[in-house]
Design a protein around this motif. Sequence first.
Motif, short mmCIF file in Angstrom:
data_model
loop_
_atom_site.label_atom_id
_atom_site.label_comp_id
_atom_site.label_asym_id
_atom_site.label_seq_id
_atom_site.Cartn_x
_atom_site.Cartn_y
_atom_site.Cartn_z
N ARG A 413 0.84 -1.21 0.00
CA ARG A 413 0.00 0.00 0.00
C ARG A 413 0.86 1.25 0.00
O ARG A 413 0.60 2.20 -0.74
CB ARG A 413 -0.91 0.01 1.24
N ARG A 416 2.24 1.94 -3.45
CA ARG A 416 1.21 2.51 -4.34
C ARG A 416 0.95 3.97 -3.97
O ARG A 416 0.81 4.82 -4.85
CB ARG A 416 -0.08 1.70 -4.25
N ASP A 417 0.88 4.25 -2.68
CA ASP A 417 0.63 5.63 -2.24
C ASP A 417 1.72 6.58 -2.72
O ASP A 417 1.44 7.71 -3.11
CB ASP A 417 0.54 5.70 -0.70
N ARG A 420 1.04 7.74 -6.16
CA ARG A 420 -0.23 8.42 -6.46
C ARG A 420 -0.02 9.80 -7.08
O ARG A 420 -0.73 10.15 -8.03
CB ARG A 420 -1.11 8.52 -5.21
N THR A 423 3.37 8.69 -11.89
CA THR A 423 4.45 7.75 -12.16
C THR A 423 4.85 7.91 -13.62
O THR A 423 4.37 8.83 -14.32
CB THR A 423 4.05 6.32 -11.79
N ASP A 504 1.08 4.70 -17.36
CA ASP A 504 0.37 4.61 -16.08
C ASP A 504 0.76 3.34 -15.33
O ASP A 504 1.34 2.43 -15.90
CB ASP A 504 -1.15 4.58 -16.31
#
Length: 506
Positions: A413, A416-417, A420, A423, A504
Amino acid sequence: MTPSRRTAATPPILLARTLPTPILATPMLSTRTLAALTLTTLTLITSPPSHAQTHLIAVTAGGAVGVRADALPDPLYPTLGQPGLDVQHYDVRLTVPSPGTPDLRSDTTLTVRADRDLNDVRLDYSGPRVLNVTWNGQPVPYRHTTGQDTTPDKLIVQRALPAGRDARIRVTAAGPAGGVPDPTLNITLGWQSVPATPTQPGANFTFSEPDGTHSLIPCNDHPSDPATFTTTLTVPRGVTAVASGSRLADRAHLNGTHSVTFTLTNPVPTYALGIGVGTLDTAARPAVETAGQRVTLTDYFPTSVPDTIRAPYARTGDILITLSGWFGPYPFGTYGSVVVTPDLPALETATLSTMPVRSSRERVIVHEIAHQWFGNAVPLASWSDTWLNEGFATYAELLWTQAQGQDAAPLLRGWRDRLRPGTRPLTATTRAQMFDATAYARGALALHALRTQVGDDAFRTFLHTYTRTRAGQPTRPQDLLHLTRTVLGPQAADLLNTWITQPDLP
Ligand code: TRP
Ligand code: ZN
């Protein structure tokens, strides 16, 4: 076809499977030898050579070590390194007369080889003033271009080196060694001086990734030309000096100094040369066995550093054992950390990570240990591929977390954060991207996606094969993809390719 292309074209997996297992299982036999063996064997099969041809083959096989014809100029650092130059070994002798100051004397001998005809040898160098240069023991003319904005800092040794020839170039220098300021990375790279304070004696150390080593010694300062190192440090009595490699000797001199020698017999990139000098406590820890191989462990702490900072380093042996289970045998014979006081990032200097006080946490320790495989043993071919180093090292944090019986979900997590805000495809197109969140977190997530698709056993085999076949070989994402296809199949390669190229997050 250039010699290095011939070596690079040898399919790594074929190499691994065609060689008898006992050879691969011998840790002391380097990839250099494997490459030379394979090349010779293949050539012998296709055309039985005369003696003259055999000699030529030996030369070209050796000359192909640690350079890639396609690596230079680097897209992000186009002035670094000389195409066609292959430095095999650096014998570095440094005298640090007063630790904590930038004062330095150096005596560096480079064993170089050309893999094409060179009109001169152009080494990266912005260090102390050059006193003398010799070529195979004889004086040789040289020019040191420095201080001009438009020309890179080079030590140009004015003698031709024909393809396939060796030379020993010895450079002595003396004076203050500053660092190389890097405005994009917001850091001064190279030789660091930590002045003495009323409570703390002075210290020096290296922090060189990506290109700080040429602030210290003349070198081919690009990861596509890894080399072996012998480092001898001469410092005042009572001062501890450490460097990358195994400690050989400590000799006391009558003038109140002593000299310590370290040797690193596997090739590593120039930025991975680690040196620490200061009033340090030495913490020798019990040696560990990783994959039947003994690794000695020693950490170095400034005397001022409290026990709370030192405590997490006690896990080093366990971490080495856990990571070698996933990655394959630890590539060197020794490991440890040298703790430093300035606020810098941690750095995976070979066999001797440079660990700032503020980074003295278990996760960072794991991360830098993982770089011993990914970055040091398996070097980059291009600075645009730092994710190959940072992705694997970051993923090692998850592997360690799981090995402790802890849940990996918070780490995933967290990665991924971090992505945000945005990328990019994994290849860095600017220097500012080299150590950004994508290099670390997206690189790690890509490996996790691969592992999730193929399962733990196949993933482990894949990692072992990668570290075994790419050791000492400057590596690109194409090499990783090629191996993915060979070991894990086309679906896995497609998945990884999506993670590498898609703008993405997949
Ligand atoms: N490779 C280092 C690490 O483990 C990070 C690093 C090296 C770095 N040089 C840097 C970060 C320069 C920022 C700027 O993770
Ligand atoms: Zn890292």
